[in-house]
Enzyme design. Structure first.
Site: not given
Ligand code: KIV
Length: 266
Positions: A46-47, A85, A115, A117, A184
């Protein structure tokens, strides 16, 4: 080098002590270049909200936007494990919402894993996904979707309380069935400790050299996105400079009537 990378390959790498390589991609061209160069994991991160869309954070990225990027990347990837993501608020509401959106990524993009978070609070959802056959990669430490909750981009896990929370979350995610965890922006010592205590691999970004693998945003690695430069990024090329120089040269050639030449015309 050409053997397809699967979740089982990633798990085996840790057992064999072979470091795992991972990079992000958002489009077909980057995907085939990165895949052909031999990276193990390609993450449609999602970057893309930062480097492709120009958002200040990853929060505005939607499922539909990431599905478009993941479908484009899929066409370029033959060998690497393809991970998509899950964007902010596409899995946090409840397990049903998370399963629905993870299912969309698997069915509509051809991603081989997703993925997410977060730690203990997402473990129920992770377990359910893994049970139905969706491989999940975890993400702990500085989790960009929580940037406002954290109050900025500071390193996480520097104090003993937060370090303990990250350790406990890592063990809980492993128990829930994730096949790897991105760590991270955490101190190298903490990442070393977590990597040593887990059976599954850790993939570090700003987490020092002791993780079982490393991931970077591809635009950072090649120096294409040069608005922000984090300490943990090593630039292997300076493409932003190359792009600017190429455009300046092109504009000059057009204005000087040097482009196109005869052999570039029909
Ligand atoms: O979105 C992303 O690119 C990521 C990596 C930096 C791990 O989550």
């Amino acid at each position: 080098m050409n053997k397809k990378i699967r979740v089982s390959t990633i798990l085996k790498r840790k057992k064999e002590g072979v470091k795992i390589t991972a990079l992000t991609a958002y489009d077909y061209t980057f995907a085939y270049l990165i895949d052909e160069a031999g990276v193990d994991i390609i993450l449609v991160g999602d970057s893309c909200g930062n480097v492709c869309a120009g958002y200040e954070t990853t929060l505005p990225v939607t499922v539909d936007e990431l599905i478009y990027h993941a479908r484009s990347v899929r066409r370029g990837v033959k060998r690497a494990l393809l991970v998509a993501d899950m964007p902010f608020m596409s899995y946090q509401e409840n397990t049903e919402q998370a399963l629905h959106n993870a299912g969309r990524f698997m069915k509509e993009t051809g991603a081989e894993a997703v993925k997410m978070e977060g730690g203990r609070h997402i473990c129920g959802t992770v377990r359910k996904m893994v049970d139905i056959g969706i491989p999940v990669m975890g993400h702990l430490g500085f989790t960009p979707q929580s940037v406002h909750g954290f109050g900025g981009y500071k390193v996480r896990g520097e104090d003993s309380g937060e370090a303990e929370k990250i350790r406990t979350d890592a063990l809980a995610l492993q128990d829930a069935g994730v096949f790897s965890i991105v760590l991270e922006k955490v101190p190298a010592g903490l990442a070393k400790e977590i990597s040593g205590m887990l059976e599954i691999p850790t993939i570090g970004i700003g987490a020092g050299p002791h993780c079982d693998g490393q991931i970077l945003v591809s635009y950072d690695l090649i120096g294409l996105y040069d608005k922000v430069r984090f300490k943990f990024v090593r630039q292997y090329a300076r493409l932003a400079e190359d792009v600017r120089n190429a455009v300046v040269a092109y504009c000059k050639d057009v204005r000087d009537e040097q482009f196109p030449a005869e052999d570039e015309s029909y």
